[in-house]
Every structure is written in C-alpha cells, then in structure tokens.
Design a protein around this motif. Structure first.
Motif, PDB file in Angstrom:
ATOM      1  N   THR A 671      22.469  17.187 -46.880  1.00  0.00           N
ATOM      2  CA  THR A 671      21.039  17.274 -47.059  1.00  0.00           C
ATOM      3  C   THR A 671      20.591  18.344 -47.666  1.00  0.00           C
ATOM      4  O   THR A 671      21.033  19.385 -47.455  1.00  0.00           O
ATOM      5  N   GLY A 672      19.356  18.402 -48.425  1.00  0.00           N
ATOM      6  CA  GLY A 672      18.723  19.557 -49.203  1.00  0.00           C
ATOM      7  C   GLY A 672      19.597  19.879 -49.927  1.00  0.00           C
ATOM      8  O   GLY A 672      20.275  19.079 -50.829  1.00  0.00           O
ATOM      9  N   ASN A 684      18.091  14.050 -50.027  1.00  0.00           N
ATOM     10  CA  ASN A 684      16.874  14.035 -49.060  1.00  0.00           C
ATOM     11  C   ASN A 684      17.592  13.833 -47.596  1.00  0.00           C
ATOM     12  O   ASN A 684      18.750  14.165 -47.334  1.00  0.00           O
ATOM     13  N   ILE A 685      16.571  13.748 -46.600  1.00  0.00           N
ATOM     14  CA  ILE A 685      16.904  13.848 -44.964  1.00  0.00           C
ATOM     15  C   ILE A 685      18.035  12.717 -44.847  1.00  0.00           C
ATOM     16  O   ILE A 685      18.541  12.868 -43.907  1.00  0.00           O
ATOM     17  N   TYR A 863       4.652  16.608 -49.679  1.00  0.00           N
ATOM     18  CA  TYR A 863       5.363  17.184 -48.489  1.00  0.00           C
ATOM     19  C   TYR A 863       5.708  15.990 -47.803  1.00  0.00           C
ATOM     20  O   TYR A 863       5.217  15.319 -47.052  1.00  0.00           O
ATOM     21  N   ASN A 864       7.206  15.783 -47.928  1.00  0.00           N
ATOM     22  CA  ASN A 864       8.107  15.030 -47.155  1.00  0.00           C
ATOM     23  C   ASN A 864       9.474  15.387 -47.361  1.00  0.00           C
ATOM     24  O   ASN A 864       9.891  15.847 -48.002  1.00  0.00           O
ATOM     25  N   ASN A 865      10.438  14.586 -46.461  1.00  0.00           N
ATOM     26  CA  ASN A 865      11.909  14.761 -46.602  1.00  0.00           C
ATOM     27  C   ASN A 865      12.580  13.722 -47.240  1.00  0.00           C
ATOM     28  O   ASN A 865      13.710  13.497 -47.273  1.00  0.00           O
ATOM     29  N   TYR A 866      11.678  12.784 -48.025  1.00  0.00           N
ATOM     30  CA  TYR A 866      12.391  11.616 -48.493  1.00  0.00           C
ATOM     31  C   TYR A 866      12.599  11.536 -49.871  1.00  0.00           C
ATOM     32  O   TYR A 866      13.484  11.259 -50.679  1.00  0.00           O
ATOM     33  N   TYR A 879       8.246  20.508 -52.068  1.00  0.00           N
ATOM     34  CA  TYR A 879       8.352  19.246 -51.000  1.00  0.00           C
ATOM     35  C   TYR A 879       8.166  19.850 -49.457  1.00  0.00           C
ATOM     36  O   TYR A 879       7.950  19.238 -48.555  1.00  0.00           O
ATOM     37  N   THR A 880       7.914  21.133 -49.423  1.00  0.00           N
ATOM     38  CA  THR A 880       7.299  21.728 -48.140  1.00  0.00           C
ATOM     39  C   THR A 880       6.617  23.108 -48.296  1.00  0.00           C
ATOM     40  O   THR A 880       6.949  23.742 -49.340  1.00  0.00           O
TER      41      THR A 880
END
Length: 899
Positions: A671-672, A684-685, A863-866, A879-880
């Motif tokens: 991830t990341g 993504n997450i 802003y999200n993890n997807y 994204y953050t």
C-alpha cells in the motif's frame, strides 16, 4: 710585540695556531715546517742584544705545534685578516667559539660567519705551476704583516723552498705534491691534533691477568704462548675534540657483548672465556678526523689483516681464541698501516634438520641441502625439526607442516616438532622462513619429494612446498641457506601442487532420499519430476585457506532455520517438508578470495538467477518448493556464472480481475508508495495499483515552521516539494526565503503556489501598486521568483478554494472566478511562466466548473485512502493533510504525482 728577528717565528706560530680554528676538516696542501737540520736550534735574541745574547728554541715539528698564543692575540690576527680580506674599515667583534664576526655600527647589524675554506689564510694556490715562490711570499706577507722586501722565498729543489730574512736565518718549507704523494694530502686540523691524541690499551691474558698498558700501534697481548686474550680496555686522549672510542667483543660461549666505551672492560675475566673477534670505532669529531685501524692475532691463523671503523676483526664460528691485538689511529684518508684484505674469518651459517620417517623413526641429522627422509621406499615423512647453525645474526627460523587429515598446523620455531609422530599421519607440504636480520641477509630454500610425483622444485621464504588436496605423502626434503642475491640451488617454477578449491554438496530429495554428492556447479536434486529438496549438506573441498561455508534454509511450515556450517544438515528429513529457499556465504580467508554463487530451480518457475555471498535464492511466502540447486565457487573479480537479476522471489504481482496488486514477503499487499525493481509505484489502502513511475511530493508553508531539510533529504522519502509564496497579495510567506535557499542548497526539486484571496475588484498593495487583485497576486509570484532566483520543476499553482467573504458564499461562482483567473493569467503569460490551478474536487466540480477553468485544473485535493474520483485531467493528487515526514514537525500535506 715581537722583535724583527722573531718575525719568521711569529709566522710559524700563526700558521700553526690558526689551523685549530677550522670548523670542518678542510683539504689543503700541508705545510711541513722544519729546520735545515732537524735537531739544530734557531737563535733568538732581543733587538738590543742582537749579536751578543741568544735564546734557543727547538723548532722541530712537534714542538712548534705546541706553541700557543694568548686569546687576545688570536682575536687580533683574525680581525686584521678579515679587515684586509673583506676591505672592512670599521672595528670588528669576534666570537671565536661560534666562529662568527660582527662589524660594529654596520647598518644591518648582521652576524656573519667566517670559515677557513678555499679562501682561508693558510691555503696556497699552487696547482698548475712549477715555482711557487711568489705565491708563498705573498701569502706569508699577508699573515705576518711584513713587507715583502724584508724577506724572500727561494726554491731549493723539487718542492722545497727556503725563507730568508735579512740575517740569513733559513727555514725550509716543504710543499706536499698531491700528484706525486697522495698520502700527504691532509687537512690542517689533522696535522695539528694527531700530535696530542693518543691511545692506551690494556689486555687481560689467560693465566697472566692484566698486562701493562701499551699505546698507539704497539702489540697488546701475547705471541707464541697459546694464551687467550680474555678482556680489553681502550682509552683515548681526545685533546678537546668531541667524541669517544667504542668497542665490542665477541666472547666464546656468549657471542657479541654489548658495546662499551672509554676504558670500560670488553670481554670477561675469571671465566676462562676468550675473545674471538672485536669491533672498534670513533664518534663525533674524532670520527670525522681519524680512522681507527686494528688487527688481531688468532690461534691457527696468526696475524689477520687490518680493518677499521667498527668492522669485525678476528674469527667467528671456529672457536679460535684471539691472542693479541694492534690498534692504530690514522689521519682521515691516510693509507692503511698494512693489508686490509682478510681481517675477519667467519664460518658460514647453515641449517640442520632431522626427520621422523614412517616405520623407521628419527633419522640422523642432515645439513645444508642434504636429503632427509627416503626416496623409492614409499615411506611417509611424519615429523621434522629444523634449526640454524653458526647463527651470528638476530633472528630465527620458523616453520609449519600441512598434515594429512589435519591441514596446516600451528607454526613452530627452531628445533621444535612440525608434523606428528606415532599417529600414522604424513606431512604433505611444508613452509619455512627467517626473521629479523636473518631475513635481510639470507634466503631459506627447501624442496620435497612427493608420493607419485618425485622431486618438486625449490620454494623459499615462506612459500609452500609439496602438495595439498591430493593426499600425497612427502617422502623426503632438502633445505639450504643461501645468501641474498645468490642464485637458487635449482629450478623454482613448480614447488607446490594444490588441488583447486571447490564446493561439494549432497541433496535429500522427496521419495528418493540422499543422492550421490556433486561438486562445482553440478545439479543436485531433480527437474521435471515435481520432487522437492528436503535437506542439503555442503562443504568446501581442498581448501588451503582458513575459513568455512555457512548456510541456511527456508523450510515450508517453518521459515528460515538457524544457520549451520560445513557438512551440517540444512532443511529436514522424514518430515515431508520442502526447502523453498537457501542462502550461504564464506568466512575468513575464503571470503576474501572467493565468491560463492548458487541458484535454485523452483516449482512453477524453473531456474531462477544466481545469488551470491549470503543473498537468498529460491522463493518464500509463496509455497513453491525448491526442486534442484547448483553451487559454484568463483574467484574474486571473475564474472558470475550467469544472470544475477532475480535469484529470489518472496514478493510478486497478482492480477485479481484486472486489478494489479503486489504480494509482499510478509503475506500482505503493498500500500502507499513502494519501490519495486527501481520503479516507484503507488497503491491504495486495498493494495490496488494506482500509479507507476510516480513521485512523492509534499507542499509546505510557514505552518511547518523551521524544517530540517537535511533530514528530509536523507530520509529518501520525498521526491519534490511545492512551497507557498504567499496567502493573498499583501505579504510574502514568512518562511519562503529560508525554504527556497535550503532547497537550492540541497538540490531538491521544487515548485511554488499562492493561496488566493482575490475578489472581483481593483486592489492596492504597497509594494505592488494598484491593479486587479488577480494580477496583484500574480505579480507577487513574479517578484518572488526573481528575488530568490528560483529554479522551478513544476508549473506555478494558483490555489483557488473557498474562503469566507462576508458570509457571502454565493460569491464563489464560475462567472466570478473567470475575471480573477484571467487577470492572474495575463501577468503570468506576459512573464513567460507556465501556470495551473490547484483546488479540491468539490470546488473543481462547482465554483470552477467551466471548460476554461477546468482546463487549467492540474492539482486536486481529495482526502481518502482509495483514490481520486475527479473526472478531469490532473497531474497531482493531494490525498492527505496528516502525513509525517522526518525533519518536519507536525502534519504535512502529501501528494502523489502521476506525470
């Protein structure tokens, strides 16, 4: 003041005494002064009673030398000479000890040194001439300040001259001819001082004791009485010169004693020991002016020749006593008092060795190249002892044996056992060397007779001789001591045979068990049968180097086992578990000389690439068995046996319904950001791949305060930075200058942005002027670029997002933004700057939702993890806002840049 009658005497005294002022020994033609008849006196009388009274004074050479002048007269003579020679009119201060003078009231006040060298007052320029009368007369007139008319110099014969004063008192001057008589070419200092320097020698003789003292050149000791000279004392009267006499005796049963000096005892008394050899030398000024010659009378040889200055005289190694000695002090460069060909006889040093032979035991000793052991009998040499004979130097012999079933033993020293006795083990190879002074003087040569080969060539000085890795016994040996620079006793091309170092391994295979061993790159295991390797043993073969192999297996259901070493089991047997991966490495000397390469044939993959030196080979976390293996030793610097790109798989790509994921060694999905094969990816997450060849970018402002930019760079997490120039047009960001300087210093790529507070109105800013607010914000950026000499790696970003305008949210509509953005863009375009818009997804879909504005949107915040759901085109996704980066305190915005 001396009277007229004594002027010649005055001249002689000056010549004699000025010689003592020489700083260095100076080579000039010696003046030998004598009367016409050596023992005749010259009459000396006062001026008043010139004819009636006479004072007699012996002017023989030795007495003349002893005449001295008072210190004041010495200074007067030197002052007068310097004034005449150097045309000095002012007074001179003289320092006789330092040999320096200073001219009084001279402007530079410098101290100058006078040295009686080529231009000194005693030197006569007589080369290339036959008659030197005028030169002698001129020089003497300078010395004694006497008018030339008051005396004359007349040649008598060959190189003899007479000086005649007005009363016809004659003194002869003899000028030594260098070309005819080299031995007369002395220094003035030597001629003066040897007269008062003397030696005294006392010897202690067997059954007699201390004899009476003798002097320079006389015999000390006894002749024809067969009695040992047991001790000696030597003293020197140095007549004010610096230095001393030092001497050293070689005593029977003891060897060379420590050096002694000036009447101390060398040798022994009351012990019945004889001196066999001696060394004598001078130091400091004595050494500079004299040679000390000496010769000794030795039992069975008689008188040996003369030697000098610390060289050895006598004998060594024969046990012959010294019975008498002569010591003589000679001027430098003066001929030796006799022959100098053979002053010292030394028995050559040698090597002695004994060998222990299979079924025979210890043989009688051998020496200096003789064959020890046996040939043609097939009997192994099991042990050896070696020592030096007649060793007069500092140092010893050291040696080491390679023994069957053991390898190289520890090194031993003289007369100790190398090898083994009574255990049935043979010596296969040997090496030996000398230490300290011996090593500088001699080479130690040796060769061995090996089973199935015969005589090998000669090795030397620690090289290996024999064989290793073949199991061949050494059956005989020769050892010989050879002086440095002398030839070897025979060929030296092939003294040692070594079976090449290799690797040997056996595999335990599913349903088969232990296979036969293979070596050096051969395949162990199976291919195409689907059978797993369950266990493995590995060892290094024929190694002549210190070290071993260590290895470790990754076993199904267990993971990485503990490390094992040479020929221990890695993996399991009888448990139905497969080896999935392996790693191995070498230690100590082996590690320095070799690389260990290995590769695995894995289930569902086939042959992977080669790993080396502790890298993993095979697979893990996948559940695929290792079915076969190859292992190979490669010398350092030589190429790998094949491709080394991908020897090990513990992470791999997975395609799940068209979505790519990356399976990691720990069983999770990446991830990341993750670098795989030098490429940076972004997941993504859920582990879904969102971007390839991406960059990790942060954006910062004064909110981050003082950033440790060195730590940021060293973390290797950040690929680029986007820096805020200002919020609105009124003021520059307080950290802008520092941030830009640090980014320039460290070479970190960067871009800039401005947070807009522009409205659809004309604004005024003190340092920018009056214009549309969008244009003012653009001008703020242009000014900052020029001021800080920015080197931008990104477009300039115009940050447009919602802010409270008198609680009138209806203000933020596309038709309101269009004139702001157009005014901003006109200034940017005019300055030749590329620019884009930063905004959030909601603002892009509403307040900026016109084709003209959306076309400029390039950086989106969501802003999200997807993933970003903005449907327009963009390069960066923020994204953050709660990221963490080393060197930055608190949260920071993190972006993934796709383009």
């Amino acid at each position: 003041m001396y009277k007229k009658k004594n002027k010649i005497l005055y001249m002689l005294m000056i010549i004699s005494y000025l010689s003592s002022f020489y700083v260095y020994p100076l080579s000039v033609y010696a003046l030998e002064i004598d009367t016409i008849e050596k023992n005749k006196n010259i009459e000396v009388q006062e001026e008043k009673k010139e004819k009636e009274e006479k004072t007699e004074l012996d002017l023989s050479f030795s007495d003349t030398i002893k005449l001295e002048l008072e210190i004041e007269e010495k200074e007067t003579i030197i002052k007068r000479y310097l004034k005449e020679k150097l045309n000095i009119e002012k007074d001179i201060e003289i320092n006789l000890d330092a040999m320096t003078y200073r001219v009084k009231d001279q402007e530079d006040k410098r101290i100058k040194q006078f040295v009686y060298n080529k231009n000194n007052i005693l030197e006569l320029n007589i080369e290339e001439k036959e008659d030197y009368s005028n030169e002698i007369k001129n020089e003497i007139s300078k010395i004694i300040n006497l008018e030339k008319e008051k005396f004359n110099v007349k040649k008598i014969e060959n190189n003899q001259y007479s000086i005649n004063n007005e009363k016809d008192k004659k003194v002869i001057i003899k000028i030594a001819n260098k070309k005819k008589d080299e031995s007369n070419f002395y220094t003035s200092k030597n001629l003066l001082e040897k007269q008062d320097i003397g030696l005294s020698i006392k010897t202690h003789i067997q059954d007699i004791g201390w004899q009476n003292e003798v002097t320079d050149g006389e015999i000390a000791g006894t002749i024809g009485m067969n009695k040992s000279l047991e001790a000696i004392q030597i003293a020197i009267n140095n007549n004010g010169l610096t230095g001393e006499i030092k001497y050293q005796a070689h005593v029977s049963g003891i060897g060379w004693q420590n050096e002694v000096q000036n009447n101390e005892i060398a040798g022994t008394t009351g012990q019945g020991r004889s001196i066999e050899a001696i060394r004598i030398k001078l130091t400091e000024q004595l050494e500079a002016n004299y040679d000390i010659y000496y010769r000794v009378n030795v039992k069975s040889y008689g008188w040996l020749d003369w030697t000098k200055n610390g060289e050895s005289a006598g004998t060594l190694g024969y046990g012959l006593r010294m019975e008498s000695i002569q010591i003589k002090l000679m001027n430098k460069n003066e001929a030796a008092p006799g022959e100098t060909i053979r002053p010292f006889i030394q028995k050559p040093m040698g090597v002695y060795y004994e060998t222990h032979v299979q079924n025979i035991g210890w043989q009688n000793g051998f020496e200096d190249g003789q064959i020890a052991g046996t040939t043609g009998l097939g009997k192994a040499l099991e042990g050896i002892k070696i020592k030096l004979t007649n060793n007069y130097s500092i140092g010893e012999i050291k040696y080491q044996a390679h023994v069957s079933g053991i390898g190289w033993q520890n090194e031993v020293t003289a007369d100790n056992l190398a090898g083994m006795t009574g255990q049935g083990r043979s010596i296969e190879a040997i090496r030996m060397y000398l230490t300290e002074e011996l090593e500088k003087e001699y080479d130690i040569y040796y060769r061995v007779h090996s089973q199935n080969i015969g005589w090998l060539d000669w090795a030397k000085n620690g090289e290996n001789a024999g064989t290793q890795g073949f199991g061949y016994n050494t059956e005989a040996v020769q050892i010989k001591l050879v002086k440095k620079a002398e030839p070897a006793p025979g060929a030296t091309n092939n003294p040692f045979l070594l079976k090449e170092t290799g690797v040997y391994y056996e595999a335990h295979v599913q349903d088969i068990g232990w296979q036969n061993g293979v070596e050096n790159g051969e395949i162990a295991g199976t291919t195409g049968q689907g059978k797993a390797i369950e266990g493995i043993k590995i060892q290094i073969t024929n190694g002549n180097k210190v070290g071993e192999i260590k290895y470790q297996a990754h076993v199904s259901g267990i993971g990485w086992q503990s490390e094992v070493s040479s020929w221990e089991l890695a993996g399991t047997t009888g448990q139905g578990r497969s080896i999935e991966a392996i790693k191995m490495y070498l230690t100590e000397e082996l590690e320095k000389e070799y690389d260990i390469y290995y590769r695995a044939h894995s289930q569902n993959i086939g042959w992977l690439d080669w790993a080396k030196n502790g890298e993993p080979a095979g697979t893990s976390s996948i559940g695929w068995n290792m079915e076969s293996i190859q292992i190979k030793l490669v010398k350092k610097g030589e190429p790998a046996p094949g491709d080394t790109t991908e020897p090990y798989i513990s992470e791999y790509w997975v395609n799940e319904g068209g979505i790519l994921k990356y399976h990691q060694a720990d069983g999770t999905y990446a991830t990341g950001f993750k670098i795989i094969g030098n490429i940076k990816y972004f997941f993504n997450i859920n582990g879904e791949l969102l971007g390839t060849n991406v960059r990790k970018v942060i954006d910062i402002s004064s909110h981050q305060k003082n950033i440790d930019w060195d730590m940021v760079k060293n973390s290797n997490e950040v690929d680029a930075v986007i820096v805020r120039v200002s919020a609105g047009s009124a003021y520059e960001d307080t950290m802008l200058e520092r941030n830009i300087k640090e980014l320039n210093r460290l070479g970190i790529p960067y871009g800039i942005y401005l947070y807009s507070y522009a409205e659809d109105a004309i604004g005024t800013v003190q340092d920018l002027g009056t214009m549309h607010e969008g244009a003012l914000e653009a001008q703020r950026i242009i000014n900052a670029i020029n001021k800080y000499k920015m080197h931008l790696s990104f477009p300039i970003y115009y940050d447009l997002e919602k802010w409270d305008h008198n609680n009138n949210n209806a203000l933020w509509q596309p038709n309101h933004y269009l004139p702001i953005v157009r005014a901003f863009g006109q200034v940017m375009d005019a300055a030749g700057q590329k620019w884009q818009i930063y905004t959030n997804k909601v603002w892009a879909d509403t307040a900026l939702n016109t084709p003209e504005l959306r076309d400029k949107v390039d950086w989106i915040a969501q802003y999200n993890n997807y993933g970003c759901t903005y449907t327009g085109s963009y390069s960066g996704w923020q994204y953050t806002s709660s990221g963490n980066i080393p060197g930055i305190k608190g949260n920071v915005d993190i972006n993934v840049w796709f383009k």
